[in-house]
Write an enzyme that holds these catalytic residues in place. Structure first.
Site, PDB file in Angstrom:
ATOM      1  N   GLU A 189      -5.910 -27.581  12.092  1.00  0.00           N
ATOM      2  CA  GLU A 189      -5.832 -26.920  10.787  1.00  0.00           C
ATOM      3  C   GLU A 189      -6.705 -25.691  10.687  1.00  0.00           C
ATOM      4  O   GLU A 189      -6.257 -24.627  10.262  1.00  0.00           O
ATOM      5  CB  GLU A 189      -6.209 -27.923   9.685  1.00  0.00           C
TER       6      GLU A 189
ATOM      7  N   ASP B 236      -7.169 -32.123   8.092  1.00  0.00           N
ATOM      8  CA  ASP B 236      -8.147 -32.848   7.276  1.00  0.00           C
ATOM      9  C   ASP B 236      -7.495 -34.063   6.632  1.00  0.00           C
ATOM     10  O   ASP B 236      -6.312 -34.044   6.275  1.00  0.00           O
ATOM     11  CB  ASP B 236      -8.699 -31.943   6.170  1.00  0.00           C
TER      12      ASP B 236
ATOM     13  N   TYR C 240       0.809  -1.226   0.000  1.00  0.00           N
ATOM     14  CA  TYR C 240       0.000   0.000   0.000  1.00  0.00           C
ATOM     15  C   TYR C 240       0.838   1.271   0.000  1.00  0.00           C
ATOM     16  O   TYR C 240       0.322   2.353  -0.266  1.00  0.00           O
ATOM     17  CB  TYR C 240      -0.963   0.006   1.199  1.00  0.00           C
TER      18      TYR C 240
END
Length: 276
Positions: free
Chosen positions: A174, A228, A91
């Site tokens: 996770e 997962d 920015y």
């Protein structure tokens, strides 16, 4: 700072002598060029090539300009002993950078050029991790963070002065949804063990990895991870445990080889809450 001064001086000297202005850095290659050293991902010395980023080359001209600009920004931060995120650097000059990815790539190349880590330059990644449990963090500014109440991972964990914990182990999950659910299910009471619970909300950010590495090194707590049961989850576990290709030059400072994978995330609910 001395390295940056030397680089800029050489660029000006090349300009004066009408020679090509360029950076030469070690090339980040492919997985086939990697090996394991002490259970941590590393690059084979024999496969390290040289990449030239030149102002006179159309393919690398813009990258050269961005790297030079960022070297100046980094030098000012080092002089002032300040820090900023990669997002903030973007920015500061959106017109030049065009995309956040341009900043990320340029910072990675600067780190390779100077043989340092981004956090040593005062360039931080936005922290997205959450932490809760038996851990008290004291920063170099003497700020005390008590993680008994869930809180964000410090944006600059490299500035941590002291860690205090009586936890038996660290549990990494996770997703933040699992983190929140475990808190809501009163895991700290039901598990009957002092623990530190942490998540990076998916793919691990550098701040969370630095904090975990510091916990592993300073407190030597056992670490377990739940992800997962799919390729993405396994990849996330491997990044924590072995390091990543993108940040292979920092793997030794980020990877935690003794993390143990104990299963997929739904396992903990079945094991601890439904069939205690």
């Amino acid at each position: 700072m001395a390295q940056i001064e030397n680089i800029i001086e050489n660029l000006l000297l090349s300009l004066r002598k009408k020679k090509p202005m360029l950076f030469k850095i070690h090339k980040i290659k492919d997985w086939k060029d990697c090996t394991m050293t002490n259970d941590v991902l590393s690059q084979r010395e024999t496969s390290i090539g040289i990449k030239t980023i030149s102002f006179t080359n159309k393919n690398s001209e813009r990258t050269f300009i961005i790297m030079t600009h960022l070297l100046c920004e980094i030098y000012k931060m080092l002089c002032q002993n300040t820090t900023c995120t990669k997002r903030e650097l973007y920015y500061r000059d959106v017109e030049l950078m065009k995309t956040q990815n341009s900043v990320n790539i340029a910072i990675d190349q600067i780190c390779v050029l100077l043989n340092v880590h981004a956090w040593e330059l005062g360039v931080l990644s936005s922290s997205k991790g959450l932490i809760a449990g038996d851990l008290v963090i004291t920063t170099e500014d003497d700020e005390i963070i008590n993680c008994a109440t869930p809180c964000s991972v410090p944006q600059n964990p490299s500035q941590i002065k002291k860690l205090v914990s009586k936890a038996n182990y660290v549990l990494i999950v996770e997703k933040d949804t699992v983190f929140t659910r475990l808190i809501n299910e009163n895991i700290f009471e039901k598990i009957q063990s002092k623990i530190i619970l942490i998540t990076a909300k998916g793919y691990p950010d550098v701040s969370t990895r630095i904090l975990l590495k510091k916990i592993a090194t300073d407190l030597q707590k056992p670490m377990y991870i739940l992800v997962d049961a799919d390729p993405h989850g396994i990849e996330i576990m491997c990044v924590y445990k072995f390091g990543s290709l993108q940040m292979i030059h920092s793997a030794e400072q980020l990877a935690i080889s003794n993390i143990e994978w104990i299963g997929y995330e739904d396992f903990i609910f079945v094991h601890f809450f439904y069939f205690p």
